[in-house]
Structure formats: structure tokens, C-alpha cells
Design a protein around this motif. Structure first.
Motif, short mmCIF file in Angstrom:
data_model
loop_
_atom_site.label_atom_id
_atom_site.label_comp_id
_atom_site.label_asym_id
_atom_site.label_seq_id
_atom_site.Cartn_x
_atom_site.Cartn_y
_atom_site.Cartn_z
N ARG A 1 21.71 -57.95 -6.59
CA ARG A 1 21.82 -59.03 -7.57
C ARG A 1 23.24 -59.09 -8.15
NH1 ARG A 1 17.21 -58.04 -10.34
NH2 ARG A 1 18.25 -56.75 -11.89
N ILE A 2 23.78 -57.94 -8.47
CA ILE A 2 25.16 -57.91 -8.99
C ILE A 2 26.12 -58.51 -7.98
CG2 ILE A 2 27.05 -56.33 -9.56
CD1 ILE A 2 24.91 -54.43 -10.72
N CYS A 3 25.97 -58.09 -6.73
CA CYS A 3 26.88 -58.59 -5.70
C CYS A 3 26.68 -60.09 -5.48
CB CYS A 3 26.66 -57.82 -4.40
SG CYS A 3 27.11 -56.08 -4.50
N TYR A 4 25.44 -60.53 -5.61
CA TYR A 4 25.18 -61.96 -5.43
C TYR A 4 25.84 -62.78 -6.54
CZ TYR A 4 22.74 -66.37 -4.92
OH TYR A 4 22.47 -67.70 -4.76
N ARG A 5 25.80 -62.26 -7.76
CA ARG A 5 26.43 -62.98 -8.87
C ARG A 5 27.94 -63.12 -8.63
NH1 ARG A 5 23.34 -59.68 -13.65
NH2 ARG A 5 21.34 -60.77 -13.48
N ILE B 1 32.75 -69.76 -22.11
CA ILE B 1 32.91 -69.10 -20.80
C ILE B 1 31.75 -68.15 -20.55
CG2 ILE B 1 34.31 -67.10 -21.49
CD1 ILE B 1 34.96 -69.34 -18.46
N ALA B 2 31.20 -67.59 -21.62
CA ALA B 2 30.04 -66.72 -21.44
C ALA B 2 28.83 -67.52 -20.94
CB ALA B 2 29.70 -66.03 -22.76
N ARG B 3 28.69 -68.73 -21.44
CA ARG B 3 27.59 -69.59 -20.95
C ARG B 3 27.79 -69.91 -19.47
NH1 ARG B 3 27.81 -72.14 -25.94
NH2 ARG B 3 29.29 -73.67 -25.16
N ALA B 4 29.05 -70.19 -19.12
CA ALA B 4 29.32 -70.49 -17.71
C ALA B 4 29.01 -69.28 -16.83
CB ALA B 4 30.78 -70.90 -17.55
N LEU B 5 29.38 -68.11 -17.30
CA LEU B 5 29.07 -66.90 -16.52
C LEU B 5 27.57 -66.69 -16.43
CD1 LEU B 5 31.83 -64.50 -17.92
CD2 LEU B 5 31.61 -65.27 -15.55
N GLY B 6 26.87 -67.01 -17.51
CA GLY B 6 25.42 -66.86 -17.49
C GLY B 6 24.75 -67.80 -16.50
N SER B 7 25.39 -68.96 -16.26
CA SER B 7 24.79 -69.90 -15.31
C SER B 7 24.81 -69.36 -13.89
CB SER B 7 25.54 -71.23 -15.36
OG SER B 7 26.83 -71.08 -14.81
N ALA C 1 31.78 -75.54 -8.99
CA ALA C 1 32.18 -74.95 -10.28
C ALA C 1 31.85 -73.46 -10.30
CB ALA C 1 31.47 -75.68 -11.43
N ALA C 2 30.69 -73.12 -9.77
CA ALA C 2 30.31 -71.70 -9.74
C ALA C 2 31.26 -70.91 -8.85
CB ALA C 2 28.88 -71.56 -9.24
N ALA C 3 31.62 -71.49 -7.71
CA ALA C 3 32.54 -70.79 -6.80
C ALA C 3 33.90 -70.63 -7.46
CB ALA C 3 32.67 -71.57 -5.49
N HIS C 4 34.32 -71.65 -8.19
CA HIS C 4 35.61 -71.58 -8.89
C HIS C 4 35.60 -70.49 -9.96
CE1 HIS C 4 39.41 -72.85 -10.35
NE2 HIS C 4 38.94 -73.27 -11.51
N LEU C 5 34.49 -70.41 -10.67
CA LEU C 5 34.37 -69.39 -11.71
C LEU C 5 34.36 -67.99 -11.11
CD1 LEU C 5 33.99 -68.74 -14.68
CD2 LEU C 5 31.54 -69.12 -14.40
N ARG C 6 33.64 -67.82 -10.03
CA ARG C 6 33.61 -66.50 -9.36
C ARG C 6 35.00 -66.12 -8.88
NH1 ARG C 6 28.55 -68.72 -6.99
NH2 ARG C 6 26.85 -67.52 -7.90
N SER C 7 35.68 -67.09 -8.32
CA SER C 7 37.03 -66.81 -7.83
C SER C 7 37.95 -66.43 -8.99
CB SER C 7 37.56 -68.05 -7.10
OG SER C 7 38.89 -67.86 -6.74
N LEU D 1 31.51 -56.01 -15.23
CA LEU D 1 30.47 -55.03 -15.58
C LEU D 1 29.56 -55.56 -16.69
CD1 LEU D 1 32.56 -51.72 -15.47
CD2 LEU D 1 30.69 -52.35 -13.94
N ARG D 2 30.15 -56.34 -17.59
CA ARG D 2 29.33 -56.84 -18.69
C ARG D 2 28.45 -58.01 -18.25
NH1 ARG D 2 26.09 -58.08 -21.06
NH2 ARG D 2 25.74 -58.60 -23.25
N PHE D 3 29.02 -58.94 -17.49
CA PHE D 3 28.28 -60.17 -17.20
C PHE D 3 27.56 -60.16 -15.86
CE2 PHE D 3 31.03 -61.54 -20.57
CZ PHE D 3 30.23 -62.40 -21.29
N PHE D 4 28.04 -59.37 -14.92
CA PHE D 4 27.37 -59.34 -13.61
C PHE D 4 26.48 -58.11 -13.47
CE2 PHE D 4 31.29 -61.78 -12.01
CZ PHE D 4 30.73 -62.97 -12.41
N ALA D 5 26.91 -56.99 -14.05
CA ALA D 5 26.10 -55.78 -13.96
C ALA D 5 25.23 -55.58 -15.20
CB ALA D 5 27.00 -54.56 -13.76
N ASP D 6 25.40 -56.44 -16.20
CA ASP D 6 24.58 -56.39 -17.42
C ASP D 6 24.68 -55.05 -18.15
OD1 ASP D 6 23.65 -58.96 -17.23
OD2 ASP D 6 21.90 -58.42 -16.03
#
Lengths: 198, 241
Positions: free
Chosen positions: A50-54, B32-38, A136-142, A157-162
């Protein structure tokens, strides 16, 4: 014993138990019982994928990165210090591997229909909206993958690994106020990076 | 959609860092936290065979050992990992509840480190001692009675002592055992051109002496086939190098 002891912080107590279990399992693996590692794999693989997928946004890539994370953790098993949970340590390895892969990706990639549907929340999407969301999601990940260290690690670690900030502080060996500062600055830099490009 | 609330970001997490975010920063952070949450929406589960694939990959790996970790870290040039691994090995050695094999690996790693450190330390001590000349000179220093003094004039008529077993005596006087080389006028124009500039009129290069006036067939590598003793203009020794 736990039945008569008042547990003030159940989550923390559970974490301490898990750490003890983790230590016993890791000791078995280090003693030559290789199959004991499967216990850890079975327990952690969903969260690691899940972390890697995010971070990567693609299940196939996420599974590859997660597998690499498990193998890397197995090789480095003697360096796990038994201070935090094995899962958090493994999550950090996975975040590192996945962000490295994300940073090395091409800027433009073919859209996977499953990814597009996932970005739209799993409902049958309007094609245009779903494509925009997916981009948009791809841009944010990048943008996360291109953050400088130590901001990238803390944000991921905070947002992807919770992971809670206290756990991140323990994992990275930094004081908690420093981790908070890194997270704040990292998020602000991320915001700038996302808004700064069309 | 499937957002786990216990892990959801709360901007108050950032308080207490000494440098509080401004309201404008807080707004940006929340956005930006909301965007990350999406990015959490619609997360698929891994395949059912994923643990099997991982264990198959693990089966191809060598047993995890502190020594391997240290070697890998050394190969990658990461001294911090090496130090951490040594610390872990020490903890494994003195800690309670460690399996015998883990302790044995820790002992092996620490022993190997000690031996390596002793070897490096000993080598460094010997090197330092040599540098300080505590063990005496390694080679006899050139005596002042060995003036090289190559005269610029080429030797047209080499003396019998000219043919020395070390033709490069004129270049390294301290290493040669032929002090008489200083007596003979060695050609200064060596093929490398390092001797001193008079290469063209030199009839006899130092590497291939061709005594023409007094031929010595036992020593001369190239007895002159030409009966005329006239020096050639083009020295040959380049062929020998």
C-alpha cells in the motif's frame, strides 16, 4: 498479566508487544530459520504494498518495490536495532525504494485504466475528469519524489506510511521538534512545487 | 474514501517545533495534505501469491549475517553503516536472549575487525618507522665519491670498462654497482631524451652500445655488422622500448 494491568495506552502497549514478537522472529531468522521470515512477510506485505502504491500509483510497480523492500530488509536484518517496530523499519526501507523508483520515472507515462479508476475513487468516471485527476496525482507523486532530503523522507513516512511523528523521529534518529520542522518545510516546498508548474 | 482516521494529518501535529506556522502557511499545509490524502483512494490489494514470490526471492539470498552487511557497506562506501553494524554486533554479543548463532556471528565480526585493525595499525607503524628511518636505510645512500658527471661529449672510443651490465648507470647512479660508469663518458642523449639534450650527435645511445673501435662480441648486444665505425644519425633504441 495484561489482564490485570491497567493499559493506559493500548496502541503503545500493542506496539511494545509487536516489537517483542518482532525481535523473537528476527532472532529466529538470524539463527538460520529462514522460513520464519514468512511470518513477517505475511503480516506486513499489505501495508508495504500500500505504501509503495501511494508513492508509485501502479500496483505492478508497487509490488516490485515492496518485494525489493523485503529482500533489502532481509539482507540488512542484523542491523535492525529492535528499538522501534519491525514494520516501521520496513516501511522506511519501502519508502526509500519507492521514492527512488518514482524519481527515476519518465515524466510522461501511459495511463493504466485501473489507476485512472482508482484515482477517480473507484466509481465509473467521466473520462476527462479521471484523466485530469490521474495526471494531478502523478504530478503530486513526482513532486514528493523530487523533494530534497530530509523533507522527502519525513513527508513520505508521514503521509504514505502513516507513521506518527514520534515514530519518524525514532526511525530517523532526529529530535521530534526537528521532524516537525522538516515536515512543515517539506509540505510548504511541496505546495510550491505543485503550484509552480502548470 | 478509505482514509484511516487515526492516521489522518492534523495541522496541530506541527506545533511545538519552536517555529509555529503562520495562518497562511497552515492553509497551504492543509491544502497539500488534502491532496496527499487523495492519493489513498482506491488502493488495491496485492496478489495472493505475493508472499510466495517474496519468499522465493528470499530463498535465493545468502543467510543474513553481520559480516555480509559490513562487507556490503564497505563496498558501497558507507562507513556509517559499518559503524552501526559493529555496534549491533557488540549489542548482540553482550545482550541477553540472543541465539548462539547470532552471538557467534557477532564474535566473528568483531574478531575480524580487531584483526583488520591490528593489521592496519601494524602496517602503519612499520611504514612510519621506515619513514622515520628507525630501521636503517633501505638502500645504501649514494656515496659522494660516485659523481655521475656525464660529460656532454659523446664517447667515440669507449674504454673497455664501457660495457657495463647496467647501461642505465648514468641515469641511476645510486642503484648501480658499476662505479666505473662515471669514468666512462656515457652518452647523454638517451632515447627518452631525459639525459640532456645532445641526442643527435650521439653515436652510441646508452641502451645499445655499439663499440666499433674495440668490438667485444661477448658483451655487446649488437655487434656492428657494418665494418665502418661511422656513427649513424638515427639512433635505434626506440625499437627496444
Amino acid at each position: 498479566m495484561h489482564g490485570v494491568t491497567t493499559i493506559l495506552d493500548p496502541e503503545r502497549e500493542r506496539g511494545a508487544e509487536a516489537t517483542t514478537d518482532d525481535g523473537a522472529i528476527v532472532a529466529r531468522v538470524l539463527a538460520g530459520e529462514r522460513d520464519a521470515f514468512r511470518i513477517l512477510v505475511e503480516r506486513e506485505h499489505r501495508s508495504i504494498v500500500r505504501i509503495c502504491y501511494r508513492i508509485l500509483g501502479n500496483l505492478h510497480d508497487a509490488e516490485d518495490a515492496a518485494q525489493e523492500a523485503f529482500v533489502t530488509a532481509y539482507r540488512a536484518l542484523p542491523t535492525w536495532r529492535r528499538e522501534g517496530s519491525f514494520g516501521a523499519w520496513l516501511a522506511r526501507i519501502a519508502v526509500r525504494i519507492a521514492t527512488r523508483r518514482a524519481a527515476g520515472r519518465r515524466a510522461i507515462d501511459w495511463l493504466d485504466p485501473a489507476t485512472v479508476e482508482a484515482a477517480a475513487g473507484g466509481v465509473s468516471p467521466d473520462p476527462l475528469i479521471s484523466v485530469v485527476r490521474s495526471e494531478a496525482a502523478a504530478h503530486l507523486r513526482s513532486a514528493v519524489a523530487k523533494l530534497d532530503q530530509p523533507y522527502r523522507d519525513v513527508v513520505a513516512l508521514r503521509f504514505f506510511a502513516d507513521l506518527p511523528l514520534g515514530e519518524i523521529a525514532r526511525l530517523t534518529g532526529r529530535p521530534l521538534p526537528t521532524v516537525k520542522t522538516h515536515l512543515r518545510r517539506g509540505l510548504l516546498r511541496l505546495r510550491e512545487a505543485v503550484e509552480g508548474t502548470p | 474514501m478509505t482514509r484511516p482516521d487515526p492516521h489522518w494529518f492534523d495541522p496541530t501535529e506541527l506545533t511545538g517545533a519552536g517555529e509555529e506556522p503562520t495562518p497562511a502557511e497552515l492553509a497551504s499545509i492543509e491544502a497539500i495534505a488534502r491532496a496527499l490524502g487523495s492519493l489513498r483512494s482506491g488502493e488495491p490489494d496485492p496478489g495472493r501469491d505475493f508472499p510466495d514470490r517474496v519468499m522465493a526471492a528470499i530463498a535465493a539470498e545468502p543467510e543474513p549475517a553481520p559480516l555480509l552487511v559490513v562487507l556490503a557497506a564497505l563496498r558501497r562506501g558507507r562507513p556509517a553503516v559499518v559503524v552501526a553494524a559493529l555496534g549491533d554486533a557488540w549489542r548482540d554479543l553482550i545482550g541477553a536472549g540472543r541465539p548462539v548463532l547470532v552471538r557467534a556471528q557477532a564474535i566473528a565480526l568483531l574478531a575480524a575487525t580487531l584483526i583488520l585493525a591490528a593489521a592496519i595499525g601494524g602496517g602503519a607503524a612499520v611504514g612510519a618507522a621506515r619513514l622515520l628511518d628507525l630501521q636503517g636505510p633501505l638502500s645504501p645512500s649514494p656515496s659522494p665519491s660516485m659523481p655521475v658527471g656525464p660529460s656532454p661529449s659523446p664517447a667515440v672510443t669507449p674504454s673497455p670498462s664501457f660495457v657495463s651490465p647496467t647501461p642505465e648507470a648514468s641515469e641511476t647512479p645510486e642503484a648501480s654497482g658499476t662505479p666505473e660508469a662515471s669514468e666512462t663518458a656515457e652518452p647523454s642523449g638517451t632515447p627518452e631524451g631525459g639525459g640532456g639534450g645532445q641526442a643527435t650527435p650521439t653515436p652510441e645511445p646508452s641502451r645499445t652500445p655499439r663499440p666499433t673501435a674495440t668490438p667485444e662480441p661477448t658483451r655487446t648486444p649488437k655487434p656492428s655488422a657494418t665494418p665502418t665505425p661511422t656513427p649513424t644519425e638515427t639512433p635505434e633504441p626506440d625499437e627496444h622500448h
